[in-house]
Design a protein around this motif. Structure first.
Motif, PDB file in Angstrom:
ATOM      1  N   GLY A 129       2.841   4.403   0.811  1.00 28.36           N
ATOM      2  CA  GLY A 129       3.251   4.971   2.093  1.00 28.36           C
ATOM      3  C   GLY A 129       3.826   3.949   3.054  1.00 28.36           C
ATOM      4  O   GLY A 129       4.297   4.297   4.139  1.00 28.36           O
ATOM      5  N   SER A 130       3.837   2.661   2.666  1.00 32.34           N
ATOM      6  CA  SER A 130       4.335   1.602   3.565  1.00 32.34           C
ATOM      7  C   SER A 130       5.847   1.668   3.741  1.00 32.34           C
ATOM      8  O   SER A 130       6.387   1.102   4.689  1.00 32.34           O
ATOM      9  CB  SER A 130       3.992   0.223   3.017  1.00 32.34           C
ATOM     10  N   GLY A 131       6.518   2.312   2.779  1.00 38.19           N
ATOM     11  CA  GLY A 131       7.978   2.401   2.859  1.00 38.19           C
ATOM     12  C   GLY A 131       8.677   1.566   1.805  1.00 38.19           C
ATOM     13  O   GLY A 131       9.879   1.333   1.887  1.00 38.19           O
ATOM     14  N   LYS A 132       7.940   1.172   0.777  1.00 38.35           N
ATOM     15  CA  LYS A 132       8.512   0.300  -0.257  1.00 38.35           C
ATOM     16  C   LYS A 132       9.669   0.992  -0.988  1.00 38.35           C
ATOM     17  O   LYS A 132      10.726   0.387  -1.160  1.00 38.35           O
ATOM     18  CB  LYS A 132       7.384  -0.077  -1.220  1.00 38.35           C
ATOM     19  N   SER A 133       9.489   2.248  -1.391  1.00 34.07           N
ATOM     20  CA  SER A 133      10.581   2.933  -2.117  1.00 34.07           C
ATOM     21  C   SER A 133      11.805   3.083  -1.228  1.00 34.07           C
ATOM     22  O   SER A 133      12.941   2.942  -1.696  1.00 34.07           O
ATOM     23  CB  SER A 133      10.151   4.329  -2.585  1.00 34.07           C
ATOM     24  N   THR A 134      11.579   3.353   0.049  1.00 28.84           N
ATOM     25  CA  THR A 134      12.697   3.478   0.998  1.00 28.84           C
ATOM     26  C   THR A 134      13.468   2.159   1.061  1.00 28.84           C
ATOM     27  O   THR A 134      14.697   2.137   0.986  1.00 28.84           O
ATOM     28  CB  THR A 134      12.155   3.836   2.405  1.00 28.84           C
TER      29      THR A 134
ATOM     30  N   ARG B  40       3.052   8.119   8.023  1.00 28.00           N
ATOM     31  CA  ARG B  40       4.095   8.089   6.983  1.00 28.00           C
ATOM     32  C   ARG B  40       3.643   8.844   5.732  1.00 28.00           C
ATOM     33  O   ARG B  40       4.424   9.565   5.111  1.00 28.00           O
ATOM     34  CB  ARG B  40       4.448   6.638   6.629  1.00 28.00           C
TER      35      ARG B  40
ATOM     36  N   ASN C 195       7.068  -3.699   7.561  1.00 27.93           N
ATOM     37  CA  ASN C 195       8.074  -2.633   7.678  1.00 27.93           C
ATOM     38  C   ASN C 195       7.801  -1.792   8.918  1.00 27.93           C
ATOM     39  O   ASN C 195       7.282  -0.685   8.820  1.00 27.93           O
ATOM     40  CB  ASN C 195       8.077  -1.768   6.413  1.00 27.93           C
ATOM     41  N   ASP C 196       8.167  -2.352  10.088  1.00 25.44           N
ATOM     42  CA  ASP C 196       8.100  -1.515  11.299  1.00 25.44           C
ATOM     43  C   ASP C 196       9.503  -0.995  11.590  1.00 25.44           C
ATOM     44  O   ASP C 196       9.748   0.196  11.514  1.00 25.44           O
ATOM     45  CB  ASP C 196       7.433  -2.229  12.488  1.00 25.44           C
ATOM     46  N   LYS C 197      10.437  -1.906  11.870  1.00 19.34           N
ATOM     47  CA  LYS C 197      11.834  -1.461  12.056  1.00 19.34           C
ATOM     48  C   LYS C 197      12.519  -1.507  10.687  1.00 19.34           C
ATOM     49  O   LYS C 197      12.690  -2.568  10.098  1.00 19.34           O
ATOM     50  CB  LYS C 197      12.549  -2.370  13.042  1.00 19.34           C
ATOM     51  N   LEU C 198      12.918  -0.322  10.232  1.00 20.63           N
ATOM     52  CA  LEU C 198      13.433  -0.208   8.862  1.00 20.63           C
ATOM     53  C   LEU C 198      14.652  -1.111   8.617  1.00 20.63           C
ATOM     54  O   LEU C 198      14.706  -1.809   7.606  1.00 20.63           O
ATOM     55  CB  LEU C 198      13.777   1.263   8.557  1.00 20.63           C
TER      56      LEU C 198
ATOM     57  N   ARG D 166       5.612  12.184   4.520  1.00 17.00           N
ATOM     58  CA  ARG D 166       6.185  12.253   3.169  1.00 17.00           C
ATOM     59  C   ARG D 166       5.630  13.462   2.431  1.00 17.00           C
ATOM     60  O   ARG D 166       6.362  14.191   1.769  1.00 17.00           O
ATOM     61  CB  ARG D 166       5.865  10.968   2.395  1.00 17.00           C
TER      62      ARG D 166
ATOM     63  N   PRO E 230       0.848  -1.186   0.000  1.00 17.74           N
ATOM     64  CA  PRO E 230       0.000   0.000   0.000  1.00 17.74           C
ATOM     65  C   PRO E 230       0.892   1.248   0.000  1.00 17.74           C
ATOM     66  O   PRO E 230       1.949   1.240   0.634  1.00 17.74           O
ATOM     67  CB  PRO E 230      -0.774  -0.100   1.322  1.00 17.74           C
TER      68      PRO E 230
ATOM     69  N   GLU F 216       0.133   4.225  11.715  1.00 12.98           N
ATOM     70  CA  GLU F 216       1.514   4.464  11.265  1.00 12.98           C
ATOM     71  C   GLU F 216       1.525   4.777   9.757  1.00 12.98           C
ATOM     72  O   GLU F 216       2.271   5.657   9.310  1.00 12.98           O
ATOM     73  CB  GLU F 216       2.372   3.217  11.570  1.00 12.98           C
TER      74      GLU F 216
HETATM   75  P1  ADP Z   1       6.058   3.911  -0.542  1.00 11.06           P
HETATM   76  O1  ADP Z   1       7.146   3.801  -1.559  1.00 11.06           O
HETATM   77  O2  ADP Z   1       5.637   2.575  -0.013  1.00 11.06           O
HETATM   78  O3  ADP Z   1       4.883   4.716  -0.999  1.00 11.06           O
HETATM   79  P2  ADP Z   1       7.973   5.562   0.973  1.00 11.06           P
HETATM   80  O4  ADP Z   1       9.211   4.732   0.854  1.00 11.06           O
HETATM   81  O5  ADP Z   1       7.874   6.808   0.168  1.00 11.06           O
HETATM   82  O6  ADP Z   1       6.658   4.678   0.755  1.00 11.06           O
HETATM   83  O7  ADP Z   1       7.822   5.881   2.547  1.00 11.06           O
HETATM   84  C1  ADP Z   1       6.775   6.689   3.046  1.00 11.06           C
HETATM   85  C2  ADP Z   1       7.315   7.486   4.238  1.00 11.06           C
HETATM   86  O8  ADP Z   1       7.568   6.597   5.329  1.00 11.06           O
HETATM   87  C3  ADP Z   1       8.639   8.196   3.951  1.00 11.06           C
HETATM   88  O9  ADP Z   1       8.599   9.473   4.561  1.00 11.06           O
HETATM   89  C4  ADP Z   1       9.680   7.286   4.609  1.00 11.06           C
HETATM   90  O10 ADP Z   1      10.816   8.010   5.026  1.00 11.06           O
HETATM   91  C5  ADP Z   1       8.923   6.723   5.804  1.00 11.06           C
HETATM   92  N1  ADP Z   1       9.345   5.367   6.234  1.00 11.06           N
HETATM   93  C6  ADP Z   1       9.659   4.314   5.464  1.00 11.06           C
HETATM   94  N2  ADP Z   1       9.960   3.228   6.210  1.00 11.06           N
HETATM   95  C7  ADP Z   1       9.812   3.596   7.497  1.00 11.06           C
HETATM   96  C8  ADP Z   1       9.983   2.923   8.775  1.00 11.06           C
HETATM   97  N3  ADP Z   1      10.336   1.639   8.846  1.00 11.06           N
HETATM   98  N4  ADP Z   1       9.745   3.637   9.883  1.00 11.06           N
HETATM   99  C9  ADP Z   1       9.360   4.940   9.820  1.00 11.06           C
HETATM  100  N5  ADP Z   1       9.189   5.642   8.680  1.00 11.06           N
HETATM  101  C10 ADP Z   1       9.411   4.983   7.518  1.00 11.06           C
END
Ligand code: ADP
Ligand code: 5GP
Length: 252
Positions: A29-34, A147, A186-189, A151, A27, A143
């Motif tokens: 905002g989950s942090g996939k791109s990160t 996020r 993706n809780d603990k990065l 973002r 979904p 959460e």
């Molecule tokens: P997606 O690609 O899934 O849409 P993003 O990688 O853009 O999501 O991450 C959304 C936001 O959450 C960003 O601001 C990112 O820095 C933050 N984020 C990602 N992973 C974590 C995490 N494990 N804990 C806290 N914040 C996170």
């Protein structure tokens, strides 16, 4: 509509690739791109497919780096010419993976990672049976909302309506987790990044069939914990927090 010709010398046999195709979905905002960005610096020989999209660049995004930004008319031409492996409409914009991404990675002898939504993943899984699928989950809806908001603020474009739309869609997308081989919460990065790397290394090792050094064995163990069947303990609290009952687990 024409379609990618999935045959020829780049393929071992019909619908089976010479390299490994990884699909990662989550979904928004989950942090996939990160996670994917961090993975880039941790593994070699993995190409990252740059998708086509009709949405506008956000924040610091650049043409041909995050996406190939294009007009709806050009996107439609590519559909008509059968240039997409998959494409879908997501949040009112079109997104698609060019067949070219796949053939280029294969020609370069590299594995390929697709960061695509659940609709696109279903199309690819239908065409390429041995694709390795990974589903990333946020720990809770609260959460996820935070996020998405963080973002948005960081990109200087706080759009509450867009955040609400993405949140509302998350629940439906999460239900698609069943179609994925691996589950990452993706809780603990750092742990999520290590797990993602482990999945890539484990899948490569599994296909190579070579004897394992201790580090590869450790990676394979970590990846194993992320297999959907083994991830119930991590998965259930997330499903519950989104108000989803895991029917598979309930029946088991
Ligand atoms: P997606 O690609 O899934 O849409 P993003 O990688 O853009 O999501 O991450 C959304 C936001 O959450 C960003 O601001 C990112 O820095 C933050 N984020 C990602 N992973 C974590 C995490 N494990 N804990 C806290 N914040 C996170
Ligand atoms: P965003 O606009 O936040 O970059 O992406 C929105 C959604 O579109 C994400 O779920 C992302 O994975 C998905 N997406 C990005 N590229 C593609 C693609 O080529 N095909 C499909 N089907 N989805 C994509």
């Amino acid at each position: 509509m024409r379609d990618c010709a999935l045959s020829g010398p780049l393929y071992h046999q019909e619908n089976t690739l010479a390299g490994i195709l990884f699909i990662i979905s989550a979904p928004s905002g989950s942090g996939k791109s990160t996670l994917v960005n961090q993975l880039r610096s941790l593994v070699t020989n993995l190409e990252f497919s740059v998708s086509y999209t009709t949405r506008a660049p956000r924040g610091s995004e650049q043409q041909d780096r995050e996406y190939h930004y294009t007009s709806p008319a050009r996107f439609q031409e590519m559909i008509d010419r059968g240039e997409f492996l998959e494409w879908a409409s997501v949040f009112g914009n079109y997104y698609g993976t060019a067949c070219r991404s796949l053939t280029d990675a294969q020609a370069a002898g590299k594995d390929l990672l697709l960061d695509i939504d659940v609709q696109g993943a279903a199309q690819v899984q239908e065409k390429i049976k041995d694709a390795v699928s990974i589903f990333v989950l946020p720990p809770t809806p609260e959460e996820l909302q935070m996020r998405l908001r963080n973002r948005s603020v960081a990109e200087g474009s706080l759009d509450e309506e867009e955040i609400a739309r993405r949140l509302a869609k998350a629940r439906g997308e999460i239900e698609a987790y069943r179609r994925y081989r691996y589950i990452l919460v993706n809780d603990k990065l750092d742990y999520a990044v290590e797990s993602l790397k482990a999945i890539v290394i484990a899948e490569r090792a599994r296909r190579d069939g070579a004897p394992q050094d201790p580090e590869t064995a450790r990676m394979m163990q970590l990846a194993d914990k992320c297999r959907q069947a083994n991830a119930t303990d991590r998965l259930e609290p997330v499903l519950a927090s989104f108000g989803l009952v895991d029917m598979h687990a309930a029946r088991a």
